[in-house]
Design an enzyme around this catalytic site. Structure first.
Site, short mmCIF file in Angstrom:
data_model
loop_
_atom_site.label_atom_id
_atom_site.label_comp_id
_atom_site.label_asym_id
_atom_site.label_seq_id
_atom_site.Cartn_x
_atom_site.Cartn_y
_atom_site.Cartn_z
N TYR A 151 22.75 -4.95 -12.42
CA TYR A 151 22.62 -6.04 -11.43
C TYR A 151 21.14 -6.35 -11.16
CZ TYR A 151 22.51 -8.30 -6.85
OH TYR A 151 22.24 -9.15 -5.81
P1 NAD Z 1 29.25 -13.58 -2.69
O1 NAD Z 1 29.95 -12.91 -3.82
O2 NAD Z 1 29.95 -13.61 -1.38
O3 NAD Z 1 28.85 -15.05 -3.09
C1 NAD Z 1 28.63 -15.44 -4.41
C2 NAD Z 1 29.53 -16.61 -4.71
O4 NAD Z 1 29.26 -17.02 -6.05
C3 NAD Z 1 31.02 -16.27 -4.63
O5 NAD Z 1 31.67 -17.14 -3.72
C4 NAD Z 1 31.53 -16.51 -6.06
O6 NAD Z 1 32.83 -17.06 -6.10
C5 NAD Z 1 30.49 -17.45 -6.64
N1 NAD Z 1 30.36 -17.33 -8.07
C6 NAD Z 1 30.30 -16.21 -8.83
N2 NAD Z 1 30.24 -16.53 -10.13
C7 NAD Z 1 30.26 -17.89 -10.21
C8 NAD Z 1 30.23 -18.82 -11.28
N3 NAD Z 1 30.19 -18.41 -12.56
N4 NAD Z 1 30.24 -20.14 -11.00
C9 NAD Z 1 30.29 -20.58 -9.70
N5 NAD Z 1 30.34 -19.73 -8.64
C10 NAD Z 1 30.33 -18.41 -8.89
O7 NAD Z 1 27.83 -12.85 -2.55
P2 NAD Z 1 26.72 -12.92 -1.41
O8 NAD Z 1 26.62 -11.59 -0.81
O9 NAD Z 1 26.93 -14.13 -0.57
O10 NAD Z 1 25.43 -13.14 -2.30
C11 NAD Z 1 24.84 -14.42 -2.52
C12 NAD Z 1 23.60 -14.25 -3.39
O11 NAD Z 1 22.66 -13.41 -2.73
C13 NAD Z 1 23.89 -13.58 -4.73
O12 NAD Z 1 23.06 -14.18 -5.70
C14 NAD Z 1 23.47 -12.15 -4.50
O13 NAD Z 1 23.10 -11.52 -5.71
C15 NAD Z 1 22.31 -12.32 -3.56
N6 NAD Z 1 22.04 -11.15 -2.73
C16 NAD Z 1 22.94 -10.76 -1.77
C17 NAD Z 1 22.65 -9.66 -0.98
C18 NAD Z 1 23.59 -9.19 0.11
O14 NAD Z 1 23.27 -8.22 0.81
N7 NAD Z 1 24.74 -9.84 0.31
C19 NAD Z 1 21.46 -8.94 -1.18
C20 NAD Z 1 20.59 -9.36 -2.17
C21 NAD Z 1 20.87 -10.47 -2.93
#
Ligand code: NAD
Length: 319
Positions: A151
């Site tokens: 990741y």
């Molecule tokens: P999440 O999984 O809730 O949101 C990601 C969304 O992307 C989901 O709704 C999913 O359906 C969609 N998705 C996945 N693959 C896809 C595709 N091929 N086409 C279209 N949509 C797609 O995750 P989150 O926690 O809201 O994270 C959002 C972003 O922030 C991500 O990039 C994650 O890596 C990053 N991030 C999150 C955290 C955290 O603590 N939540 C920390 C660091 C980075």
């Protein structure tokens, strides 16, 4: 008067995307693009979608891997917030190919659409996972990066592509390295969500390691504030910036906070620490404070409380 911009949020019905969309719509036009994948309970995504549609946000079900479709969708967009990804550090160890495809191929598609359609800003959600087991705390944007799971590796590859697009094609990019985000509609695969739902259902809590590992937890509202400030700030183009709260709290302490809000003591099961989990994280916030005037206004406790209240209201609906 503020200019109404057309914003696209990929991953817009996920945890952070949902919170970003519902704030963005107060001042801009917003389209949420998401493929509604089944990585976690789709009922939560459907609920997010309904709430966003009610607020006047257009939700498009599409995959970021579908380049031609996304190119058409981004044709007259001003700002892209690229949040769609396959998250989950442990999941990535078991599914490295899927993680690379969604995160790296997907990001490259969005970058290329942004370039072709002359987007005025591309804002990316990277992760503190790029730092890996860096021993230097707090973590600065120029600290060494040693991801310890696919990741974090995938996010680092994305960051490198984004730098390339900035340098070579002059695409106005911003990279945010998010630390551990907490708040309403949190991902059900994340520790805090599991602790809350298990405590509410009187099920034991599983903790990887002895719970003394620490994280820089950050209220999702602070993350949203930073993303929105990034829309028109000229100083951060081409930059990489940490977003966190700037302090470390152990997993054991987080459980105590949850117990106090819910008013119950948990039965805790401590198991082996996962090698893909970082031991400690803490963001150095001096760069984002200086360039974006960022202050984490909302507390971690408030984020946890709003998450507990949301789960309590919807307990029957979730698996
Ligand atoms: P999440 O999984 O809730 O949101 C990601 C969304 O992307 C989901 O709704 C999913 O359906 C969609 N998705 C996945 N693959 C896809 C595709 N091929 N086409 C279209 N949509 C797609 O995750 P989150 O926690 O809201 O994270 C959002 C972003 O922030 C991500 O990039 C994650 O890596 C990053 N991030 C999150 C955290 C955290 O603590 N939540 C920390 C660091 C980075």
């Amino acid at each position: 008067m503020e200019i109404l911009l057309k914003c696209l949020v990929t991953g817009g019905i996920g945890f952070i995307g949902f919170n970003l969309c519902r704030k963005l719509i107060e001042s801009h036009e917003v389209i949420a693009l998401d493929n509604f994948n089944a990585y976690y309970d789709v009922k939560l995504k459907e609920m997010n979608k309904e709430d966003l549609v009610q607020k006047g946000i257009k939700v498009i079900k599409e995959d970021i891997l579908n380049y031609e479709k996304v190119k058409r969708i981004t044709k007259d967009i001003d700002i892209i917030f690229h949040l769609a990804a396959q998250p989950g550090v442990r999941y990535s160890l078991a599914h490295p190919l899927e993680v690379f495809k969604t995160n790296v191929d997907g990001t490259l598609n969005i970058l290329e659409c942004a370039r072709k359609n002359k987007i005025s800003r591309f804002i990316f959600a990277s992760s503190s996972s790029v730092y890996g087991n860096s021993t230097e705390l707090p973590l600065k944007e120029d600290s060494e990066v040693h991801p310890i799971a696919p990741y974090g590796l995938s996010k680092l590859v994305c960051e490198n592509y984004i730098h390339f697009y900035y340098k070579h094609y002059n695409l106005p990019t911003v990279i945010f390295r998010l630390f551990s985000v907490v708040g309403e509609r949190q991902r059900p695969d994340m520790g805090i969500y599991k602790f809350i739902i298990n405590l509410l259902r009187d099920t034991p809590l599983t903790i990887f390691g002895d719970g003394t590992q620490t994280r820089d937890w950050c209220n999702v509202k602070n993350v949203v504030d930073a993303f929105i400030k990034a829309i028109d700030n000229p100083k951060i183009i081409g930059e990489t910036l940490n977003i966190g709260h700037g302090e470390r709290i152990s997993v054991n302490k987080i459980i105590e906070i949850i117990e106090n809000f819910i008013g119950k003591r948990a039965k805790r099961l401590y198991t082996k620490r996962n090698e893909a989990d970082m031991l400690h994280t803490q963001a150095d916030l001096s760069k984002i404070t200086k360039l974006l005037n960022y202050q984490p206004k909302y507390s971690i406790e408030e984020g946890i409380k709003s998450e507990i209240e949301f789960i309590q209201r919807n307990l029957e609906k979730f698996s």
